[in-house]
Motif scaffolding. Sequence first.
Motif, PDB file in Angstrom:
ATOM      1  N   GLY A   1       0.795  -1.215   0.000  1.00  0.00           N
ATOM      2  CA  GLY A   1       0.000   0.000   0.000  1.00  0.00           C
ATOM      3  C   GLY A   1       0.833   1.272   0.000  1.00  0.00           C
ATOM      4  O   GLY A   1       2.067   1.236   0.043  1.00  0.00           O
ATOM      5  N   LYS A   2       0.100   2.411  -0.065  1.00  0.00           N
ATOM      6  CA  LYS A   2       0.731   3.722  -0.027  1.00  0.00           C
ATOM      7  C   LYS A   2       0.119   4.519   1.115  1.00  0.00           C
ATOM      8  O   LYS A   2      -1.108   4.504   1.299  1.00  0.00           O
ATOM      9  CB  LYS A   2       0.510   4.460  -1.359  1.00  0.00           C
ATOM     10  CG  LYS A   2       1.148   3.776  -2.548  1.00  0.00           C
ATOM     11  CD  LYS A   2       0.854   4.517  -3.849  1.00  0.00           C
ATOM     12  CE  LYS A   2       1.471   3.781  -5.044  1.00  0.00           C
ATOM     13  NZ  LYS A   2       1.169   4.470  -6.330  1.00  0.00           N
ATOM     14  N   TYR A   3       0.973   5.241   1.864  1.00  0.00           N
ATOM     15  CA  TYR A   3       0.523   5.918   3.068  1.00  0.00           C
ATOM     16  C   TYR A   3       1.247   7.263   3.192  1.00  0.00           C
ATOM     17  O   TYR A   3       2.420   7.397   2.844  1.00  0.00           O
ATOM     18  CB  TYR A   3       0.814   5.074   4.316  1.00  0.00           C
ATOM     19  CG  TYR A   3       0.315   3.657   4.197  1.00  0.00           C
ATOM     20  CD1 TYR A   3      -0.975   3.313   4.578  1.00  0.00           C
ATOM     21  CD2 TYR A   3       1.144   2.650   3.679  1.00  0.00           C
ATOM     22  CE1 TYR A   3      -1.440   2.001   4.454  1.00  0.00           C
ATOM     23  CE2 TYR A   3       0.694   1.352   3.554  1.00  0.00           C
ATOM     24  CZ  TYR A   3      -0.593   1.027   3.935  1.00  0.00           C
ATOM     25  OH  TYR A   3      -1.046  -0.250   3.807  1.00  0.00           O
TER      26      TYR A   3
ATOM     27  N   CYS B   1      15.250   6.237  -3.777  1.00  0.00           N
ATOM     28  CA  CYS B   1      15.072   5.569  -5.071  1.00  0.00           C
ATOM     29  C   CYS B   1      14.106   4.399  -4.931  1.00  0.00           C
ATOM     30  O   CYS B   1      14.117   3.699  -3.903  1.00  0.00           O
ATOM     31  CB  CYS B   1      16.413   5.053  -5.592  1.00  0.00           C
ATOM     32  SG  CYS B   1      17.602   6.352  -5.975  1.00  0.00           S
ATOM     33  N   PRO B   2      13.276   4.133  -5.930  1.00  0.00           N
ATOM     34  CA  PRO B   2      12.415   2.946  -5.900  1.00  0.00           C
ATOM     35  C   PRO B   2      13.255   1.692  -5.706  1.00  0.00           C
ATOM     36  O   PRO B   2      14.352   1.571  -6.241  1.00  0.00           O
ATOM     37  CB  PRO B   2      11.735   2.964  -7.273  1.00  0.00           C
ATOM     38  CG  PRO B   2      11.745   4.405  -7.678  1.00  0.00           C
ATOM     39  CD  PRO B   2      13.032   4.964  -7.126  1.00  0.00           C
ATOM     40  N   GLY B   3      12.729   0.774  -4.915  1.00  0.00           N
ATOM     41  CA  GLY B   3      13.453  -0.464  -4.645  1.00  0.00           C
ATOM     42  C   GLY B   3      14.471  -0.344  -3.535  1.00  0.00           C
ATOM     43  O   GLY B   3      15.316  -1.224  -3.367  1.00  0.00           O
ATOM     44  N   THR B   4      14.404   0.724  -2.739  1.00  0.00           N
ATOM     45  CA  THR B   4      15.344   0.888  -1.623  1.00  0.00           C
ATOM     46  C   THR B   4      15.125  -0.188  -0.568  1.00  0.00           C
ATOM     47  O   THR B   4      16.074  -0.672   0.041  1.00  0.00           O
ATOM     48  CB  THR B   4      15.191   2.285  -0.989  1.00  0.00           C
ATOM     49  OG1 THR B   4      15.543   3.275  -1.956  1.00  0.00           O
ATOM     50  CG2 THR B   4      16.086   2.436   0.229  1.00  0.00           C
ATOM     51  N   PHE B   5      13.871  -0.576  -0.330  1.00  0.00           N
ATOM     52  CA  PHE B   5      13.597  -1.643   0.638  1.00  0.00           C
ATOM     53  C   PHE B   5      12.466  -2.519   0.095  1.00  0.00           C
ATOM     54  O   PHE B   5      11.644  -2.074  -0.713  1.00  0.00           O
ATOM     55  CB  PHE B   5      13.255  -1.087   2.020  1.00  0.00           C
ATOM     56  CG  PHE B   5      12.224   0.002   2.013  1.00  0.00           C
ATOM     57  CD1 PHE B   5      10.858  -0.280   1.978  1.00  0.00           C
ATOM     58  CD2 PHE B   5      12.609   1.337   2.054  1.00  0.00           C
ATOM     59  CE1 PHE B   5       9.917   0.729   1.973  1.00  0.00           C
ATOM     60  CE2 PHE B   5      11.670   2.352   2.051  1.00  0.00           C
ATOM     61  CZ  PHE B   5      10.320   2.049   2.007  1.00  0.00           C
ATOM     62  N   TYR B   6      12.441  -3.758   0.554  1.00  0.00           N
ATOM     63  CA  TYR B   6      11.461  -4.734   0.065  1.00  0.00           C
ATOM     64  C   TYR B   6      10.688  -5.399   1.194  1.00  0.00           C
ATOM     65  O   TYR B   6       9.761  -6.158   0.951  1.00  0.00           O
ATOM     66  CB  TYR B   6      12.155  -5.828  -0.750  1.00  0.00           C
ATOM     67  CG  TYR B   6      12.809  -5.316  -2.007  1.00  0.00           C
ATOM     68  CD1 TYR B   6      12.069  -5.103  -3.166  1.00  0.00           C
ATOM     69  CD2 TYR B   6      14.171  -5.028  -2.027  1.00  0.00           C
ATOM     70  CE1 TYR B   6      12.660  -4.632  -4.317  1.00  0.00           C
ATOM     71  CE2 TYR B   6      14.777  -4.561  -3.184  1.00  0.00           C
ATOM     72  CZ  TYR B   6      14.022  -4.359  -4.322  1.00  0.00           C
ATOM     73  OH  TYR B   6      14.626  -3.878  -5.461  1.00  0.00           O
ATOM     74  N   TYR B   7      11.086  -5.139   2.427  1.00  0.00           N
ATOM     75  CA  TYR B   7      10.481  -5.842   3.557  1.00  0.00           C
ATOM     76  C   TYR B   7       9.512  -4.933   4.302  1.00  0.00           C
ATOM     77  O   TYR B   7       9.368  -3.754   3.988  1.00  0.00           O
ATOM     78  CB  TYR B   7      11.568  -6.335   4.515  1.00  0.00           C
ATOM     79  CG  TYR B   7      12.612  -7.170   3.830  1.00  0.00           C
ATOM     80  CD1 TYR B   7      12.320  -8.457   3.376  1.00  0.00           C
ATOM     81  CD2 TYR B   7      13.901  -6.668   3.618  1.00  0.00           C
ATOM     82  CE1 TYR B   7      13.274  -9.224   2.736  1.00  0.00           C
ATOM     83  CE2 TYR B   7      14.861  -7.430   2.978  1.00  0.00           C
ATOM     84  CZ  TYR B   7      14.538  -8.709   2.535  1.00  0.00           C
ATOM     85  OH  TYR B   7      15.479  -9.458   1.895  1.00  0.00           O
TER      86      TYR B   7
ATOM     87  N   CYS C   1       4.985   1.226  -0.382  1.00  0.00           N
ATOM     88  CA  CYS C   1       5.521  -0.113  -0.090  1.00  0.00           C
ATOM     89  C   CYS C   1       5.810  -0.891  -1.359  1.00  0.00           C
ATOM     90  O   CYS C   1       6.816  -1.604  -1.444  1.00  0.00           O
ATOM     91  CB  CYS C   1       4.527  -0.893   0.775  1.00  0.00           C
ATOM     92  SG  CYS C   1       4.322  -0.214   2.444  1.00  0.00           S
ATOM     93  N   GLU C   2       4.905  -0.812  -2.362  1.00  0.00           N
ATOM     94  CA  GLU C   2       5.148  -1.524  -3.612  1.00  0.00           C
ATOM     95  C   GLU C   2       6.385  -0.974  -4.317  1.00  0.00           C
ATOM     96  O   GLU C   2       7.182  -1.721  -4.888  1.00  0.00           O
ATOM     97  CB  GLU C   2       3.938  -1.424  -4.549  1.00  0.00           C
ATOM     98  CG  GLU C   2       2.797  -2.379  -4.235  1.00  0.00           C
ATOM     99  CD  GLU C   2       1.949  -1.905  -3.055  1.00  0.00           C
ATOM    100  OE1 GLU C   2       2.114  -0.739  -2.638  1.00  0.00           O
ATOM    101  OE2 GLU C   2       1.152  -2.709  -2.545  1.00  0.00           O
ATOM    102  N   GLY C   3       6.532   0.338  -4.297  1.00  0.00           N
ATOM    103  CA  GLY C   3       7.710   0.947  -4.925  1.00  0.00           C
ATOM    104  C   GLY C   3       8.973   0.776  -4.106  1.00  0.00           C
ATOM    105  O   GLY C   3      10.082   0.918  -4.631  1.00  0.00           O
ATOM    106  N   GLY C   4       8.823   0.496  -2.811  1.00  0.00           N
ATOM    107  CA  GLY C   4       9.978   0.299  -1.949  1.00  0.00           C
ATOM    108  C   GLY C   4      10.740   1.573  -1.665  1.00  0.00           C
ATOM    109  O   GLY C   4      11.973   1.580  -1.634  1.00  0.00           O
ATOM    110  N   TYR C   5      10.001   2.683  -1.430  1.00  0.00           N
ATOM    111  CA  TYR C   5      10.705   3.934  -1.141  1.00  0.00           C
ATOM    112  C   TYR C   5       9.845   4.802  -0.235  1.00  0.00           C
ATOM    113  O   TYR C   5       8.650   4.580  -0.050  1.00  0.00           O
ATOM    114  CB  TYR C   5      11.049   4.688  -2.426  1.00  0.00           C
ATOM    115  CG  TYR C   5       9.868   5.267  -3.171  1.00  0.00           C
ATOM    116  CD1 TYR C   5       9.452   6.579  -2.936  1.00  0.00           C
ATOM    117  CD2 TYR C   5       9.171   4.510  -4.116  1.00  0.00           C
ATOM    118  CE1 TYR C   5       8.374   7.118  -3.618  1.00  0.00           C
ATOM    119  CE2 TYR C   5       8.100   5.050  -4.805  1.00  0.00           C
ATOM    120  CZ  TYR C   5       7.696   6.354  -4.552  1.00  0.00           C
ATOM    121  OH  TYR C   5       6.630   6.873  -5.225  1.00  0.00           O
TER     122      TYR C   5
END
Length: 446
Positions: free
Chosen positions: A337-339, A429-435, A409-413
Motif C-alpha cells: 500500500g501507499k501511506y 530511489c524505488p526499490g530501496t527496501f522490500y520488507y 511499499c510496492e515501490g519500496g521507497y
Amino acid sequence: MESDILQTSQEALTCLICRGIFMDPVLLRCDHNFCKACLILSSEDIRIPDLCPECREPSPRMFINHITMKTLESTAREHRIMKYLSSEDHKCVIHRERKTKFCGKSSALLCQLCSDSQDHRGHRHCTIELRVTKQMLKLEKQMASLLQKIQAQQKNVNAERRTIRGWLDFLTLREEMIRSEYSKLYPPNDEEENQQMEFMKNQSNTILDELKKSEAMMVHKRSQLIELYQELKAMSQKPYEVLLLQDLDDLFRRSELVQLTQCMKPKLSVLPNTGLAARFNHFQVKIFFQNLVLFDCQPRRFFNFRRLSFRPRNDIPFLDVPGSYRTSWGAESFTTGKYYWELDLKDHEQWAVGVCYNFWLRNFDIGSEGAFLLVCLKDGDVYSLLTTCPSLHHYIEKPAGRVGVFLDCEGGYVSFLDVAKSSFIYSYCPGTFYYTVRPYYCTVCT
C-alpha cells in the motif's frame, strides 16, 4: 678535530628541505630527518606527505619526534652563541671588553663597563644569552601558532572543496528526483516543473560562484600565512648579531592580522510543489505512535555522526551535551500500500523521521543499516538536513513546522515533504527496501 666535529654536526643538523638548522626535528620511517613544519608544508594538502621528500620512499603519514636530534640542535645553537660572544669582532670598541649585555632601551650590545656607564644606567639590561633565548622562543611560539593557522585554513579549504563537490552532486540528484516525482503526476504539471528547474538552476549557479570565490579566498589566505611563516623561518636562521637586534613586533603583528576564512553553509531556497503535495494528500492516514521511550544520555547513543556527518565526531560540540531523547515507532507496520502522514516538529531543533525495519528497533543507531530517515542536526546556529542509508547531505532549509512522510511499499521507497512550504525535500530511489517497515521518529528535547 673540533672543527671537523662541528662541521659534521652542522651537516647532520641541516634540514633536507629548507637547508637550515633543524627546528622541531622529526624522523620518518626511512630515517630521513626534517623540520616538522617543512615536512608538513612540503605537501599540497598541508599534512605529512605520502612519500619522503628526499628518497621518495612511502611514508605512513606519521613521524617520530626526534629527541636526540632536538638535543643536538639545542647544543649547536648554544655553541653558536658562545662562539659569537667570544669572537674578536664582538668586543667593545671603547673598552676592548667582551660584550655580554643587551640594553632593552637602546637595543644595543654592551660590555659590562658600558652597561654600568651613565649613558645606560637605569636601563633594563639582560645577558646576551638570555636575549637570544627570548628571541628564539618568541620566534618558535609565533611559528607554531602560524603553522596551526595554516593547517586550520587547509582544513577549511578541504571542507569547502568537499562542499562544492557535495553541492554539485546534490543538485544533480535533486533535479533527477523532482523530474521523477513530476512524471508520476496525472494530469502532468509541466509549467510548475519547468519553474522549479529554472529557479533551481539560477540559484544554484549563483551559490556555486560564491563557493568558488570562497575557496579562492581561502587559498589566498593560506598562501599569505605560508609566506609569513617562511619569513619567520628565515629570520630564525640568521646570525645571532642580526637576531639579537631585530624588532620582531611588526612581523608578528602582520601574522596576527591574517584571519582565517570560514566555510560557507550553502542553502537552496525551494518553491512550493503544490502538485506533489496534492498527490501525497490522497494517501493520508492517521499513524498511532506508541512504545514511547525516553532516554537521558549522550546523543551518540542515537545519532551515529561518524556515518551521518561530514565532520569528525569531536568537531561537533553538540555530541558532548547530555539531553533527553524521545523515540517512538508506529503501532502498525506496513508491507503493501501507499501511506502519507505528518509530524509536527516546530518545537524541536534536532530530530529524525521516516521508516525502519523491525530488527533495527533493537539498536536505535540512526546511522546503521535498516532505517530510512530524514535527520535534522544543529551545529551552533547552523541546521543541516541529512538522510540515511545511504548518508546524504541536503543543502536546503530546515522545515519550520510539519514534515510529511510518504511511504510507497510496492515501490519500496519513502519521500519527505516540508508541509508549511508545500515543498519537496527528498525521495529515496524505488526499490530501496522490500520488507515490512514501520513508521519511526526521534526528537531531542532542549
